[in-house]
Design a protein around this motif. Structure first.
Motif, mmCIF file in Angstrom:
data_model
loop_
_atom_site.group_PDB
_atom_site.id
_atom_site.type_symbol
_atom_site.label_atom_id
_atom_site.label_comp_id
_atom_site.label_asym_id
_atom_site.label_seq_id
_atom_site.Cartn_x
_atom_site.Cartn_y
_atom_site.Cartn_z
ATOM 1 N N VAL A 7 9.395 -3.650 3.343
ATOM 2 C CA VAL A 7 8.020 -3.674 2.825
ATOM 3 C C VAL A 7 7.495 -2.259 2.646
ATOM 4 C CG1 VAL A 7 5.641 -4.328 3.343
ATOM 5 C CG2 VAL A 7 7.499 -5.951 3.766
ATOM 6 N N ASP A 8 7.816 -1.374 3.584
ATOM 7 C CA ASP A 8 7.386 0.024 3.472
ATOM 8 C C ASP A 8 7.961 0.671 2.203
ATOM 9 O OD1 ASP A 8 5.958 -0.147 5.796
ATOM 10 O OD2 ASP A 8 7.471 0.823 7.051
ATOM 11 N N THR A 11 6.194 -0.814 -0.800
ATOM 12 C CA THR A 11 4.829 -0.286 -0.897
ATOM 13 C C THR A 11 4.830 1.131 -1.446
ATOM 14 O OG1 THR A 11 4.143 -1.632 1.004
ATOM 15 C CG2 THR A 11 2.733 0.229 0.398
ATOM 16 N N GLU A 12 5.734 1.958 -0.945
ATOM 17 C CA GLU A 12 5.822 3.345 -1.394
ATOM 18 C C GLU A 12 6.084 3.419 -2.894
ATOM 19 O OE1 GLU A 12 8.562 7.333 -0.536
ATOM 20 O OE2 GLU A 12 8.697 5.583 0.778
ATOM 21 N N PHE A 14 5.542 1.029 -5.164
ATOM 22 C CA PHE A 14 4.432 0.433 -5.904
ATOM 23 C C PHE A 14 3.261 1.412 -6.013
ATOM 24 C CE2 PHE A 14 0.596 -2.160 -6.353
ATOM 25 C CZ PHE A 14 0.961 -3.026 -7.367
ATOM 26 N N VAL A 15 2.915 2.055 -4.920
ATOM 27 C CA VAL A 15 1.807 3.014 -4.922
ATOM 28 C C VAL A 15 2.119 4.198 -5.838
ATOM 29 C CG1 VAL A 15 0.536 4.668 -3.498
ATOM 30 C CG2 VAL A 15 0.950 2.355 -2.650
ATOM 31 N N ARG A 18 1.472 2.940 -9.345
ATOM 32 C CA ARG A 18 0.338 2.037 -9.537
ATOM 33 C C ARG A 18 -0.527 2.416 -10.744
ATOM 34 N NH1 ARG A 18 -4.697 0.450 -8.996
ATOM 35 N NH2 ARG A 18 -5.143 -1.555 -7.978
ATOM 36 N N TRP A 43 2.637 -7.122 -7.424
ATOM 37 C CA TRP A 43 2.974 -6.760 -6.054
ATOM 38 C C TRP A 43 3.622 -7.935 -5.312
ATOM 39 C CZ3 TRP A 43 4.239 -3.724 -2.331
ATOM 40 C CH2 TRP A 43 4.100 -4.125 -1.002
ATOM 41 N N VAL A 47 7.432 -7.351 -3.845
ATOM 42 C CA VAL A 47 7.743 -7.288 -2.423
ATOM 43 C C VAL A 47 8.883 -8.250 -2.059
ATOM 44 C CG1 VAL A 47 6.161 -9.071 -1.547
ATOM 45 C CG2 VAL A 47 6.603 -7.010 -0.171
#
Length: 299
Positions: A7-8, A11-12, A14-15, A18, A43, A47
């Protein structure tokens, strides 16, 4: 690898992309609210992806975003059929760097976004991905479920359609700002002739009230009609109003405040030193993001 670590990583990635994903979705939809919903859907799917199997995270994310935006675009097309009066793109406060990127500023301008509205959903997706974001035909084909050959044909058709309707002239920010300032002076002075001097003879006025705020139910064409509409509206108004400069969709614009409250966002397209397109968004649902800057990018 642990689920938390996966997940980390997701997230990294995706951000990191973004702002690009939002820009893709916004240019396809013309609505920041719907673009945000698309990013949320992107998202949720991202994920669940096994990142070890993804060669190009940016391309994969753009692909997911495109598919979700296409689904949303088809839903919006039905929604717009019952919209009261003309529909205008949701205006966004943008940073100075957007204005400095000529290609990006043109692609998110109200005038060009309205041209994109005349494309079918798949045509719009192909045009945005190919002409604005320079995505390869093979990648677009994967994103929309077509063959590369079909995508090339759609891209050619969409490009020809847009080129026939897009603004003929790209005007500098400095010149646009000067014309907008002259427009404000004419409005504040209440002079019909001063307004006629700043409006092109064939100027098109489009107001978007969404059935919530008063606005013309169809576009108004011609300097005389538009000038009389504007001066009559201001003449009837008894509430203190203020025009404040703003940078909207990469171009100088105006935020109209009535008695201190934001009432409208006014954007203008300028050619040959005069306003050829005047776009006024009054629908409160489309003014929610004007309180903060929205970062946009092509990369």
């Amino acid at each position: 690898m642990s689920d938390d670590r996966a997940v980390d990583r997701a997230t990294e990635a995706f951000v990191a992309h973004r702002n690009l994903l939002f820009t893709v979705a916004y240019e396809m939809l013309g609505s920041a609210v719907d673009a945000e919903d698309v990013l949320q859907e992107t998202w949720l799917r991202w994920v669940e992806v096994d990142l070890d199997q993804v060669r190009d995270q940016r391309a994969y994310l753009v692909r997911i975003t495109t598919r979700q935006a296409l689904n949303r675009l088809r839903t919006m097309s039905r929604r717009k059929e019952s919209y009261v009066g003309p529909w205008l793109p949701e205006p966004l406060l943008t940073t100075p760097d957007v204005a400095q990127d000529v290609e990006l500023a043109e692609s998110v301008s109200t005038a060009v976004m309205l041209v994109l509205e005349t494309l079918a959903p798949t045509e719009r997706a192909v045009f945005v991905l190919r002409e604005v974001f320079d995505v390869g035909y093979d990648e677009i084909a994967e994103a929309i479920g077509k063959t590369p050959a079909a995508v090339r044909q759609i891209a050619h058709r969409a490009r020809r359609h847009v080129d026939a309707r897009r603004p003929r002239e790209v005007v500098s920010q400095r010149r646009t700002r000067a014309v907008v300032e002259s427009f404000v002076k004419a409005l504040e002075g209440g002079s019909l002739q001063d307004l006629l001097d700043v409006l092109a003879p064939d100027v098109v006025y489009v107001g978007d009230g969404g059935g919530v705020k008063h606005a013309a139910l169809r576009p108004i064409v011609g300097a005389g009609k538009v000038a009389r509409l504007l001066t009559a509206g201001l003449g009837r108004n008894t509430i203190p109003l203020t025009f404040r400069p703003a940078m909207v969709n990469g171009s100088p614009a105006l935020a109209l405040h009535l008695d201190g409250e934001l009432d409208s966002i006014i954007t203008a397209h300028v050619e040959a030193g005069r306003i050829t397109g005047l776009y006024i968004v009054r629908n409160p649902a489309k003014l929610s993001r004007i309180t903060s800057v929205t970062p946009l990018t092509l990369h």
